[in-house]
Design an enzyme around this catalytic site. Structure first.
Site, PDB file in Angstrom:
ATOM      1  CG  ASN A  48      -1.967  -1.057   1.222  1.00  0.00           C
ATOM      2  OD1 ASN A  48      -2.263  -1.645   0.196  1.00  0.00           O
ATOM      3  ND2 ASN A  48      -2.535  -1.317   2.384  1.00  0.00           N
ATOM      4  CB  SER A 204      -2.633   4.249  16.355  1.00  0.00           C
ATOM      5  OG  SER A 204      -2.413   2.940  16.834  1.00  0.00           O
ATOM      6  CG  ASP A 268      -0.886   0.650   5.207  1.00  0.00           C
ATOM      7  OD1 ASP A 268      -0.152   0.600   6.206  1.00  0.00           O
ATOM      8  OD2 ASP A 268      -1.674  -0.262   4.887  1.00  0.00           O
ATOM      9  CG  ASP A 304      -6.277  -2.530   1.814  1.00  0.00           C
ATOM     10  OD1 ASP A 304      -7.510  -2.669   1.963  1.00  0.00           O
ATOM     11  OD2 ASP A 304      -5.433  -3.157   2.466  1.00  0.00           O
TER      12      ASP A 304
END
Length: 327
Positions: A48, A204, A268, A304
């Site tokens: 990705n 995150s 991504d 994605d």
């Protein structure tokens, strides 16, 4: 290496090298247990990012293994169609393609089932990376997914990070924790030392303690990473945007407001946007702005990577009004 054909040629002049398992995703619009049609897609955190950079005009290459069958050919065809270099990808005749079944269980909940144990991608080892890394890419991007796949893959990631950092290559690491692949304790044991080789760490808020002390809050985790030599720590905040920490302080970028239809791949896309800004020499605030813009492109489209922009489309999502038609 026995049973694996070499395909490592023409890797010079690469802006970004990444490596890992590229999966074949079979997607359902409803519960899998009810049956129904499945659509086939190429997915993978590393691929990705490579596609995102390639669409923005950078020279991106991916290394690793794919199965030596029609599914492996599908993956290579998709990568090549997106301009991602595949000369560092090997065809493995002894192992199958990794599969991911994805179901849209409700409008707000997506569930994933993996079939990747013993796959071609999980058999990655150090020898798969020697040729691609010798081509001296400007950036090398790693994720916390690949070291979770096997002992050999974990050793390969550690080796590549050490070699790249020693050669002065900028290394980025996206923690990208996958609870279905390993425990938080196992992830922390592998990723905390790995982060020491990185110039950029992406996580995150709930992943930061996987590259720091258990239970560390954001400030403590970031301070520890900066002391260890990391230059930039990017914290993804979802709908609240993102923060970038450096020794000079903190920069925040709000999320770009869009109608979210599919959140898979947003992290991504964010990473691809930031690394693109790095390659273009943008300052930290502009890198972060490009990162959140690409994240918005990702969540506003199904798939994605399919909705990621070309360079001439970067302004579309930040300058448009909801429901706009460009004529």
């Amino acid at each position: 290496m026995s049973g694996v054909s070499e395909r490592i040629i023409g890797l010079g002049g690469v802006d970004l090298l990444t490596f890992g398992e590229v999966l074949v995703s079979l997607r359902s619009t409803g519960p899998l247990h009810l049956g129904g049609p499945l659509t086939m897609h190429m997915v993978g955190a590393e691929s990705n990012v490579a596609v995102g950079l390639s669409r923005l005009g950078h020279r991106a290459a991916l290394a690793g293994r794919v199965s030596d069958d029609e599914l492996g050919e599908f993956v290579l065809r998709e990568l090549r169609a997106e301009g991602v270099g595949t000369d560092g990808v090997r065809r493995d005749p002894d192992r199958p393609a990794g599969l991911m079944f994805l179901e849209r269980r409700t409008a707000d909940l997506t569930r994933v089932v993996y079939r990747r144990a013993g796959s071609a991608g999980s058999a990655l080892d150090v020898d798969d990376l020697r040729g691609p890394l010798a081509a001296a890419p400007r950036l090398m991007h790693l994720t916390g997914i690949t070291p979770a796949l096997s002992d050999s893959a974990r050793a390969a990631v550690t080796w590549a990070a050490r070699e790249a950092a020693s050669a002065g290559t900028t290394v980025s690491l996206d923690v990208n924790y996958r609870a279905r692949l390993w425990s938080r304790e196992a992830a922390r044991a592998a990723l905390t030392p790995l982060a020491g080789y990185a110039s950029v760490v992406v996580a995150s808020a709930d992943e930061l303690d996987l590259v720091a002390e258990p239970g560390a809050d954001e400030g403590t985790a970031v301070a520890g990473l900066l002391r260890r030599g990391v230059h930039t720590v990017l914290v993804k905040l979802g709908a609240d945007g993102a923060r970038a920490h450096t020794r000079d302080g903190v920069v925040h970028a709000p999320a770009v407001p869009v109608t979210a239809v599919d959140t898979v791949g947003a992290g991504d896309a964010f990473t691809a946007g930031y690394l693109s800004g790095h390659l273009d020499g943008l300052d930290l605030a502009d890198r972060l702005q490009r990162a959140v813009a690409l994240g918005a492109f990702a969540v506003a489209a199904h798939g994605d990577w399919e909705g990621l922009p070309r360079r001439d489309e970067l302004s579309l999502i930040t300058g448009s009004v909801a429901g706009t038609t460009l004529r």
